[in-house]
Design a protein around this motif. Structure first.
Motif, PDB file in Angstrom:
ATOM      1  N   ALA A 283       0.829  -1.210   0.000  1.00 51.88           N
ATOM      2  CA  ALA A 283       0.000   0.000   0.000  1.00 51.88           C
ATOM      3  C   ALA A 283       0.863   1.260   0.000  1.00 51.88           C
ATOM      4  CB  ALA A 283      -0.942  -0.008   1.201  1.00 51.88           C
ATOM      5  N   LYS A 284       1.961   1.250   0.765  1.00 48.31           N
ATOM      6  CA  LYS A 284       2.858   2.414   0.796  1.00 48.31           C
ATOM      7  C   LYS A 284       3.439   2.695  -0.584  1.00 48.31           C
ATOM      8  CE  LYS A 284       4.515   1.750   5.492  1.00 48.31           C
ATOM      9  NZ  LYS A 284       5.680   1.364   6.297  1.00 48.31           N
ATOM     10  N   GLU A 285       3.803   1.649  -1.292  1.00 49.99           N
ATOM     11  CA  GLU A 285       4.371   1.836  -2.630  1.00 49.99           C
ATOM     12  C   GLU A 285       3.345   2.438  -3.585  1.00 49.99           C
ATOM     13  OE1 GLU A 285       6.066  -1.967  -3.632  1.00 49.99           O
ATOM     14  OE2 GLU A 285       7.504  -1.836  -1.985  1.00 49.99           O
ATOM     15  N   THR A 286       2.110   1.945  -3.542  1.00 49.17           N
ATOM     16  CA  THR A 286       1.050   2.505  -4.384  1.00 49.17           C
ATOM     17  C   THR A 286       0.765   3.948  -3.976  1.00 49.17           C
ATOM     18  OG1 THR A 286       0.072   0.314  -4.637  1.00 49.17           O
ATOM     19  CG2 THR A 286      -1.323   2.193  -5.188  1.00 49.17           C
ATOM     20  N   LEU A 287       0.724   4.202  -2.685  1.00 53.22           N
ATOM     21  CA  LEU A 287       0.464   5.555  -2.190  1.00 53.22           C
ATOM     22  C   LEU A 287       1.552   6.519  -2.645  1.00 53.22           C
ATOM     23  CD1 LEU A 287      -1.479   7.212  -0.441  1.00 53.22           C
ATOM     24  CD2 LEU A 287      -0.053   6.647   1.526  1.00 53.22           C
ATOM     25  N   ALA A 288       2.797   6.076  -2.615  1.00 52.66           N
ATOM     26  CA  ALA A 288       3.904   6.928  -3.069  1.00 52.66           C
ATOM     27  C   ALA A 288       3.762   7.247  -4.552  1.00 52.66           C
ATOM     28  CB  ALA A 288       5.240   6.248  -2.797  1.00 52.66           C
ATOM     29  N   THR A 289       3.353   6.282  -5.347  1.00 52.85           N
ATOM     30  CA  THR A 289       3.133   6.528  -6.780  1.00 52.85           C
ATOM     31  C   THR A 289       2.021   7.552  -6.965  1.00 52.85           C
ATOM     32  OG1 THR A 289       3.847   4.295  -7.360  1.00 52.85           O
ATOM     33  CG2 THR A 289       2.478   5.447  -8.977  1.00 52.85           C
ATOM     34  N   LEU A 290       0.921   7.366  -6.256  1.00 56.56           N
ATOM     35  CA  LEU A 290      -0.199   8.306  -6.356  1.00 56.56           C
ATOM     36  C   LEU A 290       0.203   9.700  -5.888  1.00 56.56           C
ATOM     37  CD1 LEU A 290      -3.100   6.066  -5.051  1.00 56.56           C
ATOM     38  CD2 LEU A 290      -2.986   7.145  -7.308  1.00 56.56           C
ATOM     39  N   ASP A 291       1.006   9.768  -4.834  1.00 60.21           N
ATOM     40  CA  ASP A 291       1.411  11.056  -4.282  1.00 60.21           C
ATOM     41  C   ASP A 291       2.245  11.858  -5.287  1.00 60.21           C
ATOM     42  OD1 ASP A 291       1.304  12.847  -2.045  1.00 60.21           O
ATOM     43  OD2 ASP A 291       3.417  12.417  -1.701  1.00 60.21           O
ATOM     44  N   GLY A 292       2.913  11.163  -6.196  1.00 61.04           N
ATOM     45  CA  GLY A 292       3.707  11.845  -7.214  1.00 61.04           C
ATOM     46  C   GLY A 292       2.901  12.237  -8.445  1.00 61.04           C
ATOM     47  N   MET A 293       1.612  11.929  -8.452  1.00 62.22           N
ATOM     48  CA  MET A 293       0.767  12.203  -9.611  1.00 62.22           C
ATOM     49  C   MET A 293      -0.127  13.411  -9.356  1.00 62.22           C
ATOM     50  SD  MET A 293      -0.618   8.340 -10.420  1.00 62.22           S
ATOM     51  CE  MET A 293      -1.413   8.793 -11.962  1.00 62.22           C
ATOM     52  N   ASP A 294      -0.599  14.003 -10.425  1.00 61.05           N
ATOM     53  CA  ASP A 294      -1.638  15.027 -10.336  1.00 61.05           C
ATOM     54  C   ASP A 294      -2.965  14.295 -10.175  1.00 61.05           C
ATOM     55  OD1 ASP A 294      -3.690  16.914 -10.943  1.00 61.05           O
ATOM     56  OD2 ASP A 294      -2.233  18.133 -12.025  1.00 61.05           O
ATOM     57  N   THR A 295      -3.815  14.755  -9.267  1.00 55.75           N
ATOM     58  CA  THR A 295      -5.090  14.080  -9.036  1.00 55.75           C
ATOM     59  C   THR A 295      -6.030  14.176 -10.241  1.00 55.75           C
ATOM     60  OG1 THR A 295      -6.000  16.028  -7.935  1.00 55.75           O
ATOM     61  CG2 THR A 295      -4.991  14.335  -6.528  1.00 55.75           C
ATOM     62  N   ASP A 296      -5.710  15.035 -11.210  1.00 54.76           N
ATOM     63  CA  ASP A 296      -6.500  15.134 -12.440  1.00 54.76           C
ATOM     64  C   ASP A 296      -5.988  14.204 -13.536  1.00 54.76           C
ATOM     65  OD1 ASP A 296      -8.218  17.071 -11.375  1.00 54.76           O
ATOM     66  OD2 ASP A 296      -6.874  18.707 -11.967  1.00 54.76           O
ATOM     67  N   ASP A 297      -4.866  13.538 -13.292  1.00 57.65           N
ATOM     68  CA  ASP A 297      -4.313  12.591 -14.262  1.00 57.65           C
ATOM     69  C   ASP A 297      -5.346  11.480 -14.496  1.00 57.65           C
ATOM     70  OD1 ASP A 297      -2.932  10.136 -15.180  1.00 57.65           O
ATOM     71  OD2 ASP A 297      -1.090  11.263 -14.843  1.00 57.65           O
ATOM     72  N   PRO A 298      -5.592  11.101 -15.748  1.00 62.85           N
ATOM     73  CA  PRO A 298      -6.605  10.065 -16.016  1.00 62.85           C
ATOM     74  C   PRO A 298      -6.287   8.698 -15.396  1.00 62.85           C
ATOM     75  CG  PRO A 298      -5.577  10.829 -18.071  1.00 62.85           C
ATOM     76  CD  PRO A 298      -5.020  11.652 -16.957  1.00 62.85           C
ATOM     77  N   THR A 299      -5.033   8.442 -15.063  1.00 59.78           N
ATOM     78  CA  THR A 299      -4.694   7.155 -14.431  1.00 59.78           C
ATOM     79  C   THR A 299      -4.770   7.212 -12.907  1.00 59.78           C
ATOM     80  OG1 THR A 299      -2.318   7.631 -14.398  1.00 59.78           O
ATOM     81  CG2 THR A 299      -3.191   6.515 -16.368  1.00 59.78           C
ATOM     82  N   PHE A 300      -5.020   8.407 -12.357  1.00 60.98           N
ATOM     83  CA  PHE A 300      -5.058   8.565 -10.901  1.00 60.98           C
ATOM     84  C   PHE A 300      -6.199   7.764 -10.266  1.00 60.98           C
ATOM     85  CE2 PHE A 300      -6.581  10.637  -7.033  1.00 60.98           C
ATOM     86  CZ  PHE A 300      -5.415  10.693  -6.272  1.00 60.98           C
ATOM     87  N   MET A 301      -7.425   7.957 -10.750  1.00 68.01           N
ATOM     88  CA  MET A 301      -8.578   7.310 -10.115  1.00 68.01           C
ATOM     89  C   MET A 301      -8.523   5.779 -10.174  1.00 68.01           C
ATOM     90  SD  MET A 301     -10.218   9.400  -8.356  1.00 68.01           S
ATOM     91  CE  MET A 301     -11.582   8.345  -7.898  1.00 68.01           C
TER      92      MET A 301
END
Length: 196
Positions: free
Chosen positions: A92-110
């Motif tokens: 979960a930490k690894e996935t969270l770190a990836t998400l944290d580096g993304m823009d929440t508007d990125d189409p792959t974020f959700m």
């Protein structure tokens, strides 16, 4: 649509005297924050996601520092229960770190967020079933209160988000800002436990 807003970790000022009840409430807050991230857009989504990152960091780090050590020695099979939870937390930490580096508007974020949500919810159910139940049976009221106090102190002292330039190079290489936030939360938990 009613306004969604889950408090920041520790904002509720609840008088928690049972670590299991506190962690169960945090599990509810985490579910609510996932809902809030999913239901919002733009700046509101970014704000909700920041609060989610912080709560997950505080929650998981407090468990690692307070709950898991007790579980390892507190009941038969505790060592394996903790090892299983730590493996789930690392993913979960690894996935969270990836998400944290993304823009929440990125189409792959959700899609990634929804995958993280499923993993986090499965992890929470496993904690509740295999760890929390045994903790409540294996310690007295004073022990439950002491662990809750350490977690509440960590919530209050944990930074709201990582401060650039403060992280170590190793943390940045490993998981970046999420790891730095977890490191500072770990320090806060240890400080709180030393005050007892």
């Amino acid at each position: 649509m009613p306004e969604l807003h889950t408090p920041h970790a520790g904002d509720d000022r609840a008088e928690d005297d049972d670590v299991v009840a506190l962690l169960m409430r945090q599990h509810g807050d985490i579910r609510n924050l996932f809902d809030e991230v999913e239901a919002t857009t733009g700046e509101e989504r970014r704000d909700a996601f920041r609060r989610l990152v912080r709560l997950l960091a505080v929650h998981e780090t407090a468990e690692e520092e307070v709950v898991h050590p007790f579980a390892r020695r507190g009941f038969p099979g505790g060592e394996q229960v903790v090892e299983d939870r730590l493996a789930e937390e690392q993913a979960a930490k690894e996935t969270l770190a990836t998400l944290d580096g993304m823009d929440t508007d990125d189409p792959t974020f959700m899609p990634r967020l929804l995958s993280l949500r499923q993993d986090v919810q499965e992890h929470a159910r496993a904690e509740e079933r295999y760890e929390f139940t045994h903790i409540r049976r294996s310690t007295d009221t004073a022990g439950l209160a002491s662990m809750a106090k350490a977690i509440k102190a960590a919530e209050a002292m944990a930074p709201t988000r990582p401060h650039p330039g403060v992280e170590s190079g190793a943390a940045n290489l490993a998981l970046g800002p999420v790891a730095a936030l977890m490191d500072r939360t770990k320090d806060a938990v240890r400080k709180a436990m030393d005050k007892d």
